[in-house]
Design a protein around this motif. Structure first.
Motif, PDB file in Angstrom:
ATOM      1  N   PHE A  88       0.858  -1.180   0.000  1.00 48.23           N
ATOM      2  CA  PHE A  88       0.000   0.000   0.000  1.00 48.23           C
ATOM      3  C   PHE A  88       0.892   1.226   0.000  1.00 48.23           C
ATOM      4  N   VAL A  89       1.097   1.794  -1.162  1.00 46.68           N
ATOM      5  CA  VAL A  89       2.090   2.856  -1.311  1.00 46.68           C
ATOM      6  C   VAL A  89       1.676   4.142  -0.610  1.00 46.68           C
ATOM      7  N   LEU A  90       0.366   4.393  -0.473  1.00 45.48           N
ATOM      8  CA  LEU A  90      -0.061   5.624   0.178  1.00 45.48           C
ATOM      9  C   LEU A  90       0.375   5.670   1.643  1.00 45.48           C
ATOM     10  N   LEU A  91       0.497   4.499   2.273  1.00 49.81           N
ATOM     11  CA  LEU A  91       0.922   4.468   3.673  1.00 49.81           C
ATOM     12  C   LEU A  91       2.368   4.931   3.813  1.00 49.81           C
ATOM     13  N   THR A  92       3.228   4.492   2.932  1.00 47.88           N
ATOM     14  CA  THR A  92       4.630   4.895   3.004  1.00 47.88           C
ATOM     15  C   THR A  92       4.825   6.344   2.580  1.00 47.88           C
ATOM     16  N   LYS A  93       3.868   6.872   1.825  1.00 47.67           N
ATOM     17  CA  LYS A  93       3.949   8.258   1.355  1.00 47.67           C
ATOM     18  C   LYS A  93       3.446   9.250   2.404  1.00 47.67           C
ATOM     19  N   ALA A  94       2.564   8.806   3.305  1.00 46.08           N
ATOM     20  CA  ALA A  94       1.898   9.697   4.239  1.00 46.08           C
ATOM     21  C   ALA A  94       2.861  10.280   5.275  1.00 46.08           C
ATOM     22  N   ASP A  95       2.669  11.566   5.600  1.00 50.53           N
ATOM     23  CA  ASP A  95       3.459  12.188   6.660  1.00 50.53           C
ATOM     24  C   ASP A  95       2.673  12.326   7.962  1.00 50.53           C
ATOM     25  N   VAL A  96       1.331  12.181   7.898  1.00 47.97           N
ATOM     26  CA  VAL A  96       0.487  12.116   9.090  1.00 47.97           C
ATOM     27  C   VAL A  96      -0.515  10.983   8.877  1.00 47.97           C
ATOM     28  N   VAL A  97      -0.568  10.062   9.845  1.00 51.94           N
ATOM     29  CA  VAL A  97      -1.465   8.909   9.750  1.00 51.94           C
ATOM     30  C   VAL A  97      -2.368   8.888  10.973  1.00 51.94           C
ATOM     31  N   LEU A  98      -3.671   8.950  10.735  1.00 48.99           N
ATOM     32  CA  LEU A  98      -4.653   8.838  11.805  1.00 48.99           C
ATOM     33  C   LEU A  98      -5.280   7.449  11.726  1.00 48.99           C
ATOM     34  N   ILE A  99      -5.046   6.656  12.764  1.00 48.52           N
ATOM     35  CA  ILE A  99      -5.604   5.301  12.861  1.00 48.52           C
ATOM     36  C   ILE A  99      -6.759   5.357  13.843  1.00 48.52           C
ATOM     37  N   ILE A 100      -7.946   5.039  13.379  1.00 47.20           N
ATOM     38  CA  ILE A 100      -9.117   5.135  14.251  1.00 47.20           C
ATOM     39  C   ILE A 100      -9.924   3.842  14.186  1.00 47.20           C
ATOM     40  N   ASP A 101     -10.091   3.215  15.339  1.00 44.55           N
ATOM     41  CA  ASP A 101     -10.817   1.954  15.454  1.00 44.55           C
ATOM     42  C   ASP A 101     -10.287   0.921  14.462  1.00 44.55           C
ATOM     43  N   SER A 102      -9.054   0.523  14.673  1.00 42.45           N
ATOM     44  CA  SER A 102      -8.425  -0.484  13.811  1.00 42.45           C
ATOM     45  C   SER A 102      -7.562  -1.395  14.662  1.00 42.45           C
ATOM     46  N   ASP A 103      -7.920  -2.671  14.715  1.00 42.07           N
ATOM     47  CA  ASP A 103      -7.127  -3.625  15.479  1.00 42.07           C
ATOM     48  C   ASP A 103      -5.766  -3.855  14.831  1.00 42.07           C
ATOM     49  N   ILE A 104      -5.752  -3.932  13.510  1.00 38.53           N
ATOM     50  CA  ILE A 104      -4.511  -4.213  12.777  1.00 38.53           C
ATOM     51  C   ILE A 104      -4.413  -3.193  11.648  1.00 38.53           C
ATOM     52  N   PRO A 105      -3.799  -2.043  11.871  1.00 35.07           N
ATOM     53  CA  PRO A 105      -3.773  -0.989  10.849  1.00 35.07           C
ATOM     54  C   PRO A 105      -2.823  -1.262   9.695  1.00 35.07           C
ATOM     55  N   PHE A 106      -1.796  -2.091   9.919  1.00 37.66           N
ATOM     56  CA  PHE A 106      -0.872  -2.491   8.853  1.00 37.66           C
ATOM     57  C   PHE A 106      -0.038  -3.651   9.377  1.00 37.66           C
ATOM     58  N   ILE A 107       0.636  -4.355   8.465  1.00 34.75           N
ATOM     59  CA  ILE A 107       1.477  -5.494   8.825  1.00 34.75           C
ATOM     60  C   ILE A 107       2.904  -5.171   8.404  1.00 34.75           C
ATOM     61  N   GLU A 108       3.742  -4.904   9.368  1.00 32.59           N
ATOM     62  CA  GLU A 108       5.064  -4.357   9.074  1.00 32.59           C
ATOM     63  C   GLU A 108       5.941  -5.318   8.297  1.00 32.59           C
TER      64      GLU A 108
END
Length: 559
Positions: free
Chosen positions: A225-245
């Motif tokens: 998911f390229v948008l995740l690596t591009k983002a400079d501010v990430v708001l995670i709201i109600d997410s048990d697993i927001p990404f898998i490193e």
């Protein structure tokens, strides 16, 4: 398994707790993986189990009088399920059973919502009490659910300031609208104000409409998911697993990450959980988003920042819209691209045809889908393209997924949802004309179809089942390839890995027909030219004849 899954489906549709009664220790064990599912989905369910009598010589009414009462008496019956429950309680007398039940209900419906387990020995259930005890007025109103909490002012300002100054902000959610369908409104408002792309990771419900131009995609962690690596501010709201490193999907080291959760912000029921974050806050998703919308507007206006409506925000909106349009175009292409073999379909072919049928019959906005596609989770979301959470007042196709790991969830949930929507309609509310369970062939078997379709017939809960039949267990092979992509197992057929069901597989649709004494319309779909006609007829049977229908759709087998 079917009963507790049905209770989860009922609670999902109505927003009210459901109750399940089971038989002592063995009935508790019979709840199977559904215990895991209601826990992880935070479904408010009351489980009640009897227990063997503790007296054996007739000292009390209900003393042991069958041999099995010795073998079913274990040292700690609630321990079977305790670590999944929000509360376990023994009912010691009929004189205060109402108080015990009300405490259980209060806990089950307060965040973090979830299942509770009550139990009583046989002598208690046989206790004779004055009739007035059972007729005394209910005091449920005096046992309120804990009110939702909001963000503190400092936290609101910190997150809002970060979003206003971000070059490329991103919002990730998984179950924002599960408890409150209205949460979708402030989410979209915040996204529109600042042109923030919205991404669903491992979702268990529809949180973002597929038709919204800021919807940036959905993943269960298998693809980059390229948008995740591009983002400079990430708001995670109600997410048990927001990404898998380990998949390489994680924010950059310089990104500012904020986590908001309305229940268990640190996931204390998980053995290990961590997100590198600047700030973690516990707050109701709807309230938090409403606060952020108001604060973003206030900061931009009072400080004369001029961010809202600026060229940079409009340019970002155009980029997100282009990303969204490319995603939808790619999905359209996949639905019209059939495999080389004329005898099978892709998941995209099947679900694209189902979506078009629902739209053509004008019932897509009155459809609720239970997605247990497992290896096809993403495809089920992508090709049915839901637009609304369950119970959203403005309507739209709704979708639920387990958000957990015990297979066999879909059939029972569909039954419970039918019961729930029937109750809503009786009360003048909005029900669903068509309820659909999309399951893999393995999940179909785990769902105990022999019981599920008998129950559906007995209680007249008509739903459509789409079986995505790839001839075995695809997910275990994918898990193996995730660790050993070039190992020996990567070069052999599924049957060699014991994940294939071949060479002969059950006639799944006829299991349902037999279990329901012919009430279910069942059909195996193997030819391309049969697909759309079969789907149209199955939908007609469910919506017009109010019978269940099962379509066994043959996909490309496990290579």
């Amino acid at each position: 398994m079917v009963g507790l899954s049905a209770a989860q489906g009922y609670a999902t549709v109505t927003g009210k707790p459901a109750a399940v009664l089971v038989h002592v220790d063995v009935g508790t064990q019979g709840l199977a993986g559904a215990v895991h599912n209601v826990d992880r989905a935070r479904a408010p369910v009351v489980i009640y189990a009897g227990a063997s009598a503790h007296s054996a010589n007739g000292e009390l009414k209900g003393s042991r009088n069958e041999w099995v009462m010795w073998t079913q008496d274990i040292p700690d019956q609630p321990a079977i399920v305790r670590q999944y429950m929000r509360y376990t309680g023994e009912i010691l007398s009929g004189r205060n059973v109402d108080k015990v039940v009300m405490r259980a209900l209060q806990i089950a419906q307060s965040e973090p919502r979830g299942p509770v387990y009550l139990w009583a020995r046989r002598e208690v259930t046989e206790e004779e009490v004055d009739e007035s005890i059972m007729q005394r007025p209910s005091e449920v109103a005096k046992w309120p659910v804990v009110a939702p909490s909001a963000l503190s002012p400092d936290v609101v300002t910190t997150i809002s300031s970060a979003l206003l100054t971000a070059k490329f902000p991103l919002i990730i959610t998984s179950h924002l609208s599960r408890n409150s369908p209205s949460a979708i409104d402030p989410l979209l408002e915040l996204s529109t104000l600042l042109s923030i792309p919205l991404f669903a990771h491992c979702p268990s419900t529809t949180n973002i409409p597929y038709s919204h131009p800021h919807f940036a995609g959905l993943s269960y962690g298998f693809d980059p998911f390229v948008l995740l690596t591009k983002a400079d501010v990430v708001l995670i709201i109600d997410s048990d697993i927001p990404f898998i490193e380990v998949k390489g999907n994680k924010p950059s080291e310089d990104a500012r990450v904020f986590v908001i959760d309305g229940a268990d912000a640190l996931r204390t029921t998980l053995g290990y959980w961590h997100v590198d974050a600047e700030l973690i806050a516990r707050a109701d998703g709807t309230l938090a988003l409403q606060q952020l919308v108001a604060e973003v507007k206030r900061l931009d206006s009072e400080n004369k920042l001029g961010v809202l409506g600026s060229d940079s925000v409009r340019a970002r909106a155009a980029d997100i819209r282009a990303w969204h349009d490319a995603l939808i175009s790619k999905l359209d292409d996949a639905e019209s691209a059939f495999p080389a073999s004329p005898a099978v379909f892709t998941t995209a072919n099947v679900l694209g045809a189902l979506r078009r049928t629902l739209i053509a019959q004008d019932i897509h906005k009155d459809t609720l889908v239970f997605n247990e596609g497992i290896s096809n989770y993403v495809e089920v979301f992508n090709h049915l393209r839901p637009d609304a959470p369950v119970g959203y007042p403005q309507g739209g196709m709704a979708m639920m997924a387990p958000g957990s790991g015990a297979l066999g969830w879909g059939l029972g949930n569909a039954i419970g949802a039918c019961l729930g929507e029937r109750e809503l309609r009786k009360q003048g509310g909005r029900g669903y004309k068509c309820i659909v369970a999309v399951v893999g062939d393995g999940c179909y078997l785990f769902g105990v179809p022999g019981s599920a379709y008998w129950i559906a017939r007995r209680y007249e809960t008509p739903f459509l089942t789409i079986i995505l039949n790839n001839g075995g267990w695809k997910s275990p092979k994918m898990a193996m390839l995730g660790v050993y992509p070039n190992g020996l197992g990567s070069t052999v057929h599924g049957d060699r890995l014991t994940v294939g069901f071949g060479p002969s597989v059950p006639d799944y649709s006829q299991i349902a027909v037999a279990a329901s004494s012919g009430w279910v319309y069942g059909r195996k779909v193997e030819k391309r030219e049969e697909l759309e006609d079969a789907i149209r007829e199955a939908v007609r049977v469910v919506v017009e004849e109010r019978r269940s229908a099962v379509l066994d759709c043959m996909l490309e087998g496990i290579a």
